[in-house]
Write a protein that holds these residues in place. Structure first.
Motif, PDB file in Angstrom:
ATOM      1  N   UNK A 196      32.004  18.837  43.971  1.00 38.95           N
ATOM      2  CA  UNK A 196      33.185  18.141  43.482  1.00 38.95           C
ATOM      3  C   UNK A 196      33.981  19.068  42.576  1.00 38.95           C
ATOM      4  N   UNK A 197      34.972  18.553  41.883  1.00 37.32           N
ATOM      5  CA  UNK A 197      35.792  19.398  41.013  1.00 37.32           C
ATOM      6  C   UNK A 197      34.949  20.076  39.933  1.00 37.32           C
ATOM      7  N   UNK A 198      35.266  21.341  39.673  1.00 35.89           N
ATOM      8  CA  UNK A 198      34.589  22.103  38.621  1.00 35.89           C
ATOM      9  C   UNK A 198      35.625  22.400  37.553  1.00 35.89           C
ATOM     10  N   UNK A 199      35.305  22.051  36.317  1.00 30.61           N
ATOM     11  CA  UNK A 199      36.302  22.109  35.252  1.00 30.61           C
ATOM     12  C   UNK A 199      36.331  23.433  34.505  1.00 30.61           C
ATOM     13  N   UNK A 200      35.265  24.214  34.593  1.00 25.06           N
ATOM     14  CA  UNK A 200      35.188  25.461  33.831  1.00 25.06           C
ATOM     15  C   UNK A 200      34.699  26.577  34.737  1.00 25.06           C
ATOM     16  N   UNK A 201      34.889  27.793  34.308  1.00 29.13           N
ATOM     17  CA  UNK A 201      34.486  28.945  35.109  1.00 29.13           C
ATOM     18  C   UNK A 201      32.988  28.867  35.402  1.00 29.13           C
ATOM     19  N   UNK A 202      32.572  28.992  36.648  1.00 31.18           N
ATOM     20  CA  UNK A 202      31.151  28.932  36.987  1.00 31.18           C
ATOM     21  C   UNK A 202      30.388  30.095  36.354  1.00 31.18           C
ATOM     22  N   UNK A 203      29.179  29.857  35.879  1.00 29.49           N
ATOM     23  CA  UNK A 203      28.393  30.937  35.262  1.00 29.49           C
ATOM     24  C   UNK A 203      28.178  32.137  36.183  1.00 29.49           C
ATOM     25  N   UNK A 204      27.997  31.888  37.494  1.00 30.63           N
ATOM     26  CA  UNK A 204      27.786  33.032  38.384  1.00 30.63           C
ATOM     27  C   UNK A 204      29.047  33.873  38.530  1.00 30.63           C
ATOM     28  N   UNK A 205      30.235  33.249  38.422  1.00 34.80           N
ATOM     29  CA  UNK A 205      31.470  34.033  38.468  1.00 34.80           C
ATOM     30  C   UNK A 205      31.582  34.904  37.222  1.00 34.80           C
ATOM     31  N   UNK A 206      31.250  34.345  36.072  1.00 34.22           N
ATOM     32  CA  UNK A 206      31.270  35.160  34.853  1.00 34.22           C
ATOM     33  C   UNK A 206      30.279  36.318  34.967  1.00 34.22           C
ATOM     34  N   UNK A 207      29.098  36.044  35.526  1.00 34.26           N
ATOM     35  CA  UNK A 207      28.103  37.112  35.704  1.00 34.26           C
ATOM     36  C   UNK A 207      28.629  38.192  36.638  1.00 34.26           C
ATOM     37  N   UNK A 208      29.319  37.786  37.706  1.00 32.43           N
ATOM     38  CA  UNK A 208      29.877  38.759  38.652  1.00 32.43           C
ATOM     39  C   UNK A 208      30.936  39.620  37.975  1.00 32.43           C
ATOM     40  N   UNK A 235      32.773  44.861  35.669  1.00 34.24           N
ATOM     41  CA  UNK A 235      33.382  45.625  34.586  1.00 34.24           C
ATOM     42  C   UNK A 235      32.429  46.676  34.018  1.00 34.24           C
ATOM     43  N   UNK A 236      31.135  46.406  34.025  1.00 36.28           N
ATOM     44  CA  UNK A 236      30.185  47.455  33.628  1.00 36.28           C
ATOM     45  C   UNK A 236      30.276  48.627  34.597  1.00 36.28           C
ATOM     46  N   UNK A 237      30.386  48.318  35.900  1.00 32.98           N
ATOM     47  CA  UNK A 237      30.525  49.386  36.884  1.00 32.98           C
ATOM     48  C   UNK A 237      31.796  50.183  36.698  1.00 32.98           C
ATOM     49  N   UNK A 238      32.903  49.507  36.381  1.00 35.01           N
ATOM     50  CA  UNK A 238      34.169  50.207  36.137  1.00 35.01           C
ATOM     51  C   UNK A 238      34.037  51.112  34.911  1.00 35.01           C
ATOM     52  N   UNK A 268      32.935  46.733  45.298  1.00 34.24           N
ATOM     53  CA  UNK A 268      31.565  46.740  44.797  1.00 34.24           C
ATOM     54  C   UNK A 268      31.015  45.344  44.563  1.00 34.24           C
ATOM     55  N   UNK A 269      31.817  44.416  44.060  1.00 36.41           N
ATOM     56  CA  UNK A 269      31.316  43.079  43.743  1.00 36.41           C
ATOM     57  C   UNK A 269      32.114  42.050  44.546  1.00 36.41           C
ATOM     58  N   UNK A 270      31.390  41.213  45.282  1.00 38.19           N
ATOM     59  CA  UNK A 270      31.994  40.152  46.085  1.00 38.19           C
ATOM     60  C   UNK A 270      31.499  38.812  45.573  1.00 38.19           C
ATOM     61  N   UNK A 271      32.414  37.876  45.397  1.00 40.01           N
ATOM     62  CA  UNK A 271      32.069  36.521  44.961  1.00 40.01           C
ATOM     63  C   UNK A 271      32.687  35.565  45.954  1.00 40.01           C
ATOM     64  N   UNK A 272      31.842  34.844  46.735  1.00 39.69           N
ATOM     65  CA  UNK A 272      32.335  34.012  47.834  1.00 39.69           C
ATOM     66  C   UNK A 272      31.707  32.620  47.754  1.00 39.69           C
ATOM     67  N   UNK A 273      32.279  31.721  46.953  1.00 39.46           N
ATOM     68  CA  UNK A 273      31.696  30.379  46.800  1.00 39.46           C
ATOM     69  C   UNK A 273      32.188  29.396  47.846  1.00 39.46           C
ATOM     70  N   UNK A 274      31.956  29.684  49.090  1.00 38.28           N
ATOM     71  CA  UNK A 274      32.384  28.789  50.156  1.00 38.28           C
ATOM     72  C   UNK A 274      31.284  28.682  51.192  1.00 38.28           C
ATOM     73  N   UNK A 275      31.270  27.567  51.925  1.00 33.81           N
ATOM     74  CA  UNK A 275      30.258  27.338  52.931  1.00 33.81           C
ATOM     75  C   UNK A 275      30.635  27.944  54.262  1.00 33.81           C
ATOM     76  N   UNK A 276      29.941  27.506  55.319  1.00 35.48           N
ATOM     77  CA  UNK A 276      30.160  28.066  56.647  1.00 35.48           C
ATOM     78  C   UNK A 276      31.480  27.626  57.267  1.00 35.48           C
ATOM     79  N   UNK A 277      32.071  26.550  56.736  1.00 35.12           N
ATOM     80  CA  UNK A 277      33.314  26.069  57.335  1.00 35.12           C
ATOM     81  C   UNK A 277      33.068  25.612  58.760  1.00 35.12           C
ATOM     82  N   UNK A 278      33.878  26.107  59.703  1.00 30.96           N
ATOM     83  CA  UNK A 278      33.738  25.716  61.101  1.00 30.96           C
ATOM     84  C   UNK A 278      32.524  26.294  61.785  1.00 30.96           C
TER      85      UNK A 278
END
Length: 777
Positions: free
Chosen positions: A316-328, A333-336, A471-481
């Motif tokens: 459902x709706x997410x109101x704040x930045x997901x922890x895994x996105x912050x970790x990503x 930025x450490x890599x940069x 270097x870092x990919x963040x893909x919070x989506x399902x299989x879709x079709x």
């Protein structure tokens, strides 16, 4: 950190390889344009240059020779981000060297992809550099350009113009109906007598195909497809090369379609390529419908799971930045910052990709989250002179991310004390960009503008788009079709990353991660089949279409397919059995003859087992026999009664054939089930045998279950293919109404060894092809 790199391991040497039987002509690989391109792209690497030259010669030589009328279509398959561009720019250069006057490149369906292709072609062929005038480039030309092109063609006919001064027209055009119509009208105004063209369809599985194929009987064509047909009709002499990493749709379209390739070639990646096998290893198979297993990811130090609670559509709706996105973001930025310590920022880029969904509203949400957090961090680091304690405290919160990367980077990771001093410049230099058309304008990334990028988008960064130095990919989506080709095209994190793989992290929803793993098996099976077809010089249009594919995935979108495909699924225990009885047709007599001939020509022995077994629970078995012999004498000649069983039987034979291709010495055992007493089985209203396999004995008590007889499904040897032969009396009705309706009816059941477990297959039989093995006539 450019991810697209040349192929270097195609084992064809242009200098020594004889002309293959399926090549129509022998292109000269020593011309100046190809020589220049290879020296530019592969400097000081003569082996790689020879490999690319040889592979290009094999591809171009299968098509229409210069000066000869006709049209031909070939399919060239690579991996995602593996260097397909170099293959087709090498084909373009060799075509020029061998007298092709016209090159057309269908360069993507968006402004961004078309520009990317145009820039790469110009860079590879060095168009516009120095005083060389080998090429006359046009982009999205219009009919008004015809007079100038007429003059360029006439230079080829003028005997007083030296060959080096005859320019090859190279046209890049978007795969969009208006641009294609303009190009066709231009071509129709030209005198193409004696002009041979090479047409390159980049990402050929996208947009080019007829999306109204299911309505083909009404001769309906989708707009872009119709424009391509008109263009090809205007070219009297041309070879059409389809380049793609996901060839499912081009392989499954009707073989009478002019975009159905006559032949195929398969590109091998070069050194340093990291693709599906690197990130996901061999596919982990699951039974159809089984839940996702609770197992760690294969490469858990690189792959990370986004929990369901952080997937917007699921939670459902997410109101704040997901922890895994912050970790990503922290990892990126450490890599940069580490790159700034090493002084690597004058070279290739470093990027992060955030791919939340197809919806641009979601892109904006994620951009706002990233911007807010990023500005907060940037503000603190920018005040490191006036508030060093605040900057130091914030830097310390990145230590876990540093330790995470250090674990995979190894000794090359600079000390944390050096890295944290570079956070200020790293944050100041990083650009955050949304890549979509939400504002109504196409977004073009100028990679030379800065070193680090964070890109947020969806479909615009799928198929064909290269994210430089990702270097870092963040893909919070399902299989879709669930289309396998679309899933694989999302894998922008593949590429030539071996030298900085330690800095890479991929965050995926767990089901998507498993699907990528399953795709690896699908892709390798498909490539093996296509390589076999190429090496055996088998016409691609004669190949019965078959793919290993997990049941959760579809091979491609359905609307481009005129002929439907079917799936072959095994019994959950791994058995494939013939269980239908329709009666008549001469099938039973034929199958009895097949079984009796086989039994009469081979030795059978009593099987081992508990002496308390009944006669029906005792069987006779062969010693291991060559699988090829068993197939030729028994399974391939056994007639099927019910068309509904044909698909799974064809699929099983496809897998048996694949096993023989991998190991020609594969063995099988044949078991005569209950030869001492005829079994009796009922048939249901659908004329299928009920309770085909006999179960365990005894059933109770639980502690003794199966101690006398383990059940028919266990009568197998895991080391070999097992074929069970049944001869049943069939009945209808129950109790006093039961009557025998057929006697001595043969049936077969087959199980693969544990090393070759039955997999879900996609099968397609087209009307223009011969009937598959096991079909009745």
């Amino acid at each position: 950190m450019t991810d697209a790199s040349p192929i270097t391991s195609v084992t064809i040497n242009a200098a020594t390889q004889p002309l293959a039987e399926d090549m129509r002509w022998d292109p000269d690989p020593s011309g100046p344009e190809l020589t220049s391109l290879l020296a530019h792209k592969l400097p000081d690497n003569p082996e790689a240059q020879a490999n690319v030259s040889g592979a290009t010669r094999a591809i171009l030589g299968r098509g229409i020779p210069p000066g000869r009328e006709g049209a031909d279509t070939g399919l060239v398959v690579g991996y995602v981000q593996s260097g397909k561009t170099l293959s087709f720019t090498a084909a373009i250069a060799m075509a020029r060297d061998n007298g092709f006057q016209l090159i057309i490149v269908l360069a993507g369906s968006s402004t961004q992809l078309a520009k990317q292709s145009q820039d790469r072609i110009r860079e590879d062929l060095r168009i516009g550099l120095g005083r060389r005038r080998s090429w006359a480039p046009y982009h999205n030309p219009k009919p008004a350009d015809a007079p100038g092109i007429v003059g360029l063609f006439d230079k080829w006919r003028d005997p007083f113009v030296p060959a080096r001064q005859r320019q090859t027209i190279i046209i890049t055009v978007m795969k969009q109906h208006t641009h294609l119509r303009n190009l066709t009208r231009l071509v129709q105004r030209l005198d193409l007598a004696g002009v041979t063209a090479l047409v390159i369809d980049d990402e050929a599985d996208q947009v080019s195909l007829n999306t109204r194929a299911k309505q083909f009987q009404q001769a309906r064509k989708s707009t872009t497809y119709a424009r391509l047909m008109e263009l090809r009709g205007a070219l009297p002499s041309h070879t059409y090369l389809q380049y793609t990493a996901t060839p499912q749709a081009p392989l499954l379209i009707s073989i009478i379609d002019s975009l159905s390739a006559r032949w195929v070639d398969v590109l091998q990646p070069g050194m340093g390529y990291t693709g599906g096998i690197t990130f996901f290893g061999p596919g982990q198979r699951r039974a159809a419908g089984a839940p996702l297993p609770a197992r760690p990811l294969q490469h858990e130090r690189i792959l990370r799971v986004i929990p369901v609670s952080e997937i917007p559509a699921a939670a459902g709706p997410i109101d704040a930045i997901p922890p895994t996105l912050e970790a990503a973001l922290r990892l990126f930025m450490v890599g940069v910052a580490a790159a700034y310590v090493h002084g690597d920022t004058d070279g290739d880029n470093r990027s992060m990709l955030v791919h939340p969904s197809r919806e641009t509203a979601d892109h904006l949400t994620y951009r706002n989250w990233i911007n807010d957090l990023f500005q907060e961090w940037r503000s603190v680091f920018s005040k490191s002179d006036s508030d060093p304690r605040g900057a130091a405290d914030l830097a310390e919160t990145f230590r876990d991310a540093y330790d995470d990367l250090a674990d995979t980077v190894g000794p090359g990771m600079p000390p944390f004390d050096d890295v944290k001093l570079r956070f200020r410049v790293a944050f100041n230099d990083t650009e955050i960009k949304e890549v979509n058309r939400r504002t109504g304008q196409a977004v073009i990334i100028d990679w030379s503008q800065r070193y680090p990028w964070i890109l947020i988008g969806g479909q615009a960064m799928d198929r064909g788009f290269t994210v430089e130095g990702l270097t870092v990919t963040y893909m919070p989506r399902g299989l879709g079709g669930g289309n396998a080709d679309s899933l694989q095209q999302r894998a922008r994190f593949f590429g030539y990353k071996q030298r900085y793989l330690g800095y890479c992290r991929v965050f995926l929803e767990q089901g998507v991660s498993f699907a990528f793993g399953d795709y690896v098996e699908h892709e390798e099976f498909m490539r093996d089949e296509l390589i076999r077809i190429r090496d055996e010089q088998e016409p691609l249009q004669d190949w019965p279409r078959k793919f290993v594919l997990d049941p959760t995935l579809k091979p491609c979108r359905d609307n481009v397919l005129q002929d439907p495909y079917t799936r072959s699924l095994a019994d959950p225990t791994g058995w494939v059995a013939t269980q239908a009885f329709l009666g008549g047709g001469g099938f039973e007599a034929h199958n009895r003859e097949v079984v009796e001939a086989f039994v009469g020509s081979h030795e059978f022995y009593d099987d081992d087992g508990d002496p308390r077994r009944t006669t029906i629970q005792k069987h006779r078995v062969t010693e291991p026999l060559p699988l090829r012999e068993v197939m030729n004498e028994l399974t391939s000649t056994f007639r099927l009664r019910d068309p509904s069983e044909l698909d799974k039987w064809t699929g099983l034979h496809a897998q048996l054939a694949h096993m023989l291709e991998e190991d020609s010495d594969t063995m099988a055992i044949v078991v005569l089930m209950s030869p001492g007493e005829r079994r009796e089985r009922g048939i249901n209203p659908a004329s299928r045998v009920k309770q085909f396999f006999q179960g365990e004995a005894p059933v109770k008590p639980l502690s003794a279950r199966g101690s006398i007889y383990p059940g028919d499904r266990e009568i197998a040897d895991d080391r070999y293919v097992t074929i069970q032969v049944y001869r049943l009396n069939l009945t209808r009705g129950i109790k006093e109404d039961k009557r025998v309706v057929a006697e001595d009816i043969p049936f077969l059941a087959i199980r693969l060894p544990s090393s070759g477990a039955v997999r879900s297959l996609v099968l397609q039989a087209q009307a223009a092809q011969a009937a598959p093995t096991g079909a009745s006539s």
